[in-house]
Enzyme design. Structure first.
Site, PDB file in Angstrom:
ATOM      1  N   LYS A 169       0.822  -1.252   0.218  1.00  0.00           N
ATOM      2  CA  LYS A 169       0.155   0.225   0.506  1.00  0.00           C
ATOM      3  C   LYS A 169       0.718   1.119  -0.487  1.00  0.00           C
ATOM      4  CE  LYS A 169      -3.974  -2.065   2.200  1.00  0.00           C
ATOM      5  NZ  LYS A 169      -5.005  -1.425   3.578  1.00  0.00           N
ATOM      6  N   HIS A 172       2.025   7.019   3.234  1.00  0.00           N
ATOM      7  CA  HIS A 172       1.799   7.856   3.376  1.00  0.00           C
ATOM      8  C   HIS A 172       2.724   8.903   3.950  1.00  0.00           C
ATOM      9  CE1 HIS A 172      -0.577   6.562   6.533  1.00  0.00           C
ATOM     10  NE2 HIS A 172      -1.157   5.612   6.110  1.00  0.00           N
ATOM     11  N   HIS A 175       2.511   7.719   8.165  1.00  0.00           N
ATOM     12  CA  HIS A 175       4.002   6.966   7.701  1.00  0.00           C
ATOM     13  C   HIS A 175       5.329   7.990   8.553  1.00  0.00           C
ATOM     14  CE1 HIS A 175       1.528   3.582   6.135  1.00  0.00           C
ATOM     15  NE2 HIS A 175       1.486   3.477   7.247  1.00  0.00           N
TER      16      HIS A 175
HETATM   17  N1  ARG Z   1       0.427  -0.498   9.458  1.00  0.00           N
HETATM   18  C1  ARG Z   1      -0.456   1.107  10.612  1.00  0.00           C
HETATM   19  C2  ARG Z   1      -0.832   1.601   9.539  1.00  0.00           C
HETATM   20  O1  ARG Z   1      -0.437   2.098   8.429  1.00  0.00           O
HETATM   21  C3  ARG Z   1      -0.221   1.494  11.218  1.00  0.00           C
HETATM   22  C4  ARG Z   1       0.648   0.170  12.834  1.00  0.00           C
HETATM   23  C5  ARG Z   1       0.378   1.026  13.878  1.00  0.00           C
HETATM   24  N2  ARG Z   1       1.193   0.349  14.634  1.00  0.00           N
HETATM   25  C6  ARG Z   1       0.987  -0.706  15.547  1.00  0.00           C
HETATM   26  N3  ARG Z   1       1.314  -1.875  16.511  1.00  0.00           N
HETATM   27  N4  ARG Z   1      -0.831  -0.439  15.953  1.00  0.00           N
HETATM   28  O2  ARG Z   1      -2.135   2.258   9.815  1.00  0.00           O
END
Ligand code: ARG
Length: 613
Positions: A169, A172, A175
């Site tokens: 994905k 963005h 991140h």
């Molecule tokens: N991969 C997730 C996203 O892009 C964020 C992860 C955040 N960390 C977690 N332990 N939930 O939305």
């Protein structure tokens, strides 16, 4: 990773400070929680606290808490009402002033309504602060600059999870913020003596991988994958999604495929493994350009099915689960946190349950004293929910989990369109910066490697814009503004550092410069010089505050204040052209200390300070 051992004895420790308070100064009592060997302003505060405590019959500890930085040019201020003493503040102030004896620590005290303002002895400030910076920058056992560091977290371990993009994905700006803030926190905790373990928790699991598997058969190319896995997987994802819109059977195939993955079917997992690996490889390159690194890459896929199952079972036994049409959920309405689904109707795992399982496994593995999640504020509810579930499950370590959140970034796009990849952001920053630099043709020609400089300054611009305000604020992405040399921008800070770095090159006849302790610094009397010295002295406090608030903006603000103070000093506090060589050397020592501290602040923000541009 520093070490994963659970015994604290092996964890890294800050060595003893090479700086000690000179014995020729008036002796001061020790105050718990202070460390003059790392923050020499502590000594000045103790001296102030002592003079107030003696006059008002308070303890030094009581007063110490009330010695604050002064406003408008005052060094330190004590607000008398805070001690809740009987009598009028004017009388109390008079008592302190009558008893006050100037010495090598404190020069004077003045009274203004409820406040007492104290002025530190300039000669002592100059000598101690420049000496301390020098010792902690060049004489440390670790051979690492340590000015600003403290030992608050000595022996404690913190796990910091940040960045955590989703494979296949787009990466963005959310991140990107997590990456920038997380890298800062990792540096900060290290500087405060903590044993830091940084984790990247990839979104590497879920039905989208079933979709990509189906799409890969039709659109996949091994060559494109190896060239840029992140980009190729997203391309496939977009195409197969479009197919699925037209043909519902695509989703069915995808679901079936993902089910095989969840069941551990090696054949179904083989490609996914390659995708994951190649994506990580690509990410690592990009993180390296950002001066960011991770001790471990983990991900949603790595959470043990057994751990999650046991957790759900435990929740069941504790009577915390309710069923809803085949799905299982925990009712958190009592805590105003809604209802948290922990298992879907079809039995597949979900984001929340994976987080519960991941936290349990991490605690087992790392025995952390604290675990920080750097995740957008959009996920506040999600984090509160799984923190709460863990605490309801009786895990006493649930209160060691902390969510460091942040607001949205608006309007981020390149000049060609929307941003979906981290490398697009980096490339755009470099190219916009390159154009800025070209505007000054003469300067531009003098730059050795303009591409590289443009890249570093571009990245600095992004990071500073991101960390300049409180995390929770939203901000609008603005290339022009962030990459300008004017105003409070990243390029401005780099420019300030470069200018400070050039001072040695421009004054070779003053080199080698003796350590500040061997110089006569009494000639540093200009208010501009004093302002710089005092600011430099405050840096360890700025770091301490950042550790409490988890706000990088405090460090950024400090860097700007310091750079402004330096730029106001250039004209009056000159080095080149100063006839008195001793004076010129003292000034050079001041600027070099400023360079070292500005450099330390930038490094803490994960920025590489430039020497030339
Ligand atoms: N991969 C997730 C996203 O892009 C964020 C992860 C955040 N960390 C977690 N332990 N939930 O939305």
């Amino acid at each position: 990773m520093a070490s994963t051992s659970t015994d604290t004895a092996n964890r890294p420790k800050l060595g003893p400070s090479p700086f000690s308070v000179p014995a020729d100064l008036p002796k001061l009592p020790e105050v718990p929680g202070t460390d003059p060997t790392r923050c020499v302003l502590d000594s000045f505060r103790i001296a102030i606290a002592k003079s107030v405590a003696d006059a008002l019959e308070l303890t030094i500890e009581q007063v110490y808490q009330g010695v604050d930085y002064g406003k408008k040019g005052e060094d330190f201020t004590v607000a008398l009402p805070r001690f809740r003493l009987p009598g009028k503040v004017d009388d109390l102030a008079k008592k302190v002033i009558d008893k006050f004896q100037p010495d090598d620590w404190v020069e004077s005290v003045t009274h203004d309504r409820a406040f007492l303002h104290f002025k530190c002895r300039t000669a002592t400030l100059n000598r101690l602060i420049l000496d301390q910076i020098h010792a902690l920058t060049y004489d440390t056992e670790s051979k690492q600059p340590e000015y600003g560091a403290n030992s608050i977290g000595e022996g404690k371990r913190v796990v910091i999870e940040y960045s955590s993009p989703n494979i296949a994905k787009s990466f963005h700006v959310g991140h990107l913020r997590s990456t920038i803030i997380g890298a800062f926190l990792a540096n900060l905790y290290k500087a405060c003596g903590w044993d830091v373990l940084s984790l990247n928790y990839l979104g590497d699991w879920g039905t989208q991988f079933g979709l990509i598997a189906v799409g890969f058969e039709k659109y996949g190319s091994q060559e494109a994958l190896e060239k840029n896995a992140i980009q190729h997987l997203l391309e496939i994802y977009v195409k197969v999604n479009a197919d699925a819109e037209k043909d519902p059977s695509v989703r069915e195939q995808a679901a079936a495929w993902f089910k095989r993955m969840e069941d551990g079917d090696e054949e179904a997992l083989r490609n996914w493994r390659v995708w994951r690996e190649l994506s990580i490889k690509k990410y690592e390159e990009e993180y390296a350009r950002l001066n960011v690194h991770f001790d471990e890459y983990t991900g949603e896929s790595m959470v043990g099915a057994q751990t999650m199952e046991t957790a759900v079972k435990k929740l069941h036994e504790m009577g915390l689960i309710e069923e809803d049409n085949g799905a299982l959920r925990v009712n958190l309405e009592k805590y105003k946190l809604g209802k948290a689904v922990v298992r879907k109707r079809d039995g597949t795992s979900i984001y929340l349950t994976r987080d519960i399982g991941a936290a349990i496994e991490r605690h087992e593995k790392y025995k952390f004293d604290k675990m920080i999640y750097v995740v957008a504020a959009q996920q506040d509810l999600h984090l509160q929910q799984f923190f709460k579930v863990l605490s309801l499950m009786g895990y006493d370590w649930a209160d060691k989990l902390e969510h460091v959140n942040y607001g949205l970034v608006l309007g981020m796009s390149t000049r060609k369109g929307t941003v979906v990849f981290l490398d697009q952001i980096i490339r755009e920053a470099a190219s916009v910066m390159h154009e800025q630099m070209r505007k000054n043709e003469e300067k531009y020609k003098a730059i050795e490697d303009p591409e590289k400089v443009a890249l570093e300054i571009g990245i600095t611009g992004i990071k500073i814009q991101d960390m300049a305000a409180k995390r929770i604020n939203n901000y609008t992405f603005n290339w022009e503004r962030m990459l300008s040399f004017e105003g409070d921008t990243g390029p401005y800070l780099q420019y300030a550092h470069v200018r400070l770095s050039s001072i040695e090159r421009k004054n070779p006849e003053l080199l080698p410069l003796p350590a500040p302790s061997k110089l006569n610094l009494d000639s540093l009397i200009e208010p501009q010089a004093r302002e710089i010295v005092f600011l430099l002295g405050s840096y360890p406090d700025v770091v301490k505050t950042a550790l409490k608030t988890h706000e990088p903006s405090g460090i950024v603000t400090f860097a700007f204040r310091l750079s402004h103070a330096i730029s106001s000093a250039w004209e009056t506090v000159i080095v080149k052209g100063e006839q008195d060589k001793e004076k010129a050397k003292a000034r050079m020592a001041l600027y070099l200390a400023a360079r070292d501290v500005l450099g330390a602040a930038l490094r803490l923000l994960s920025i590489k300070p430039l020497e030339r541009m």
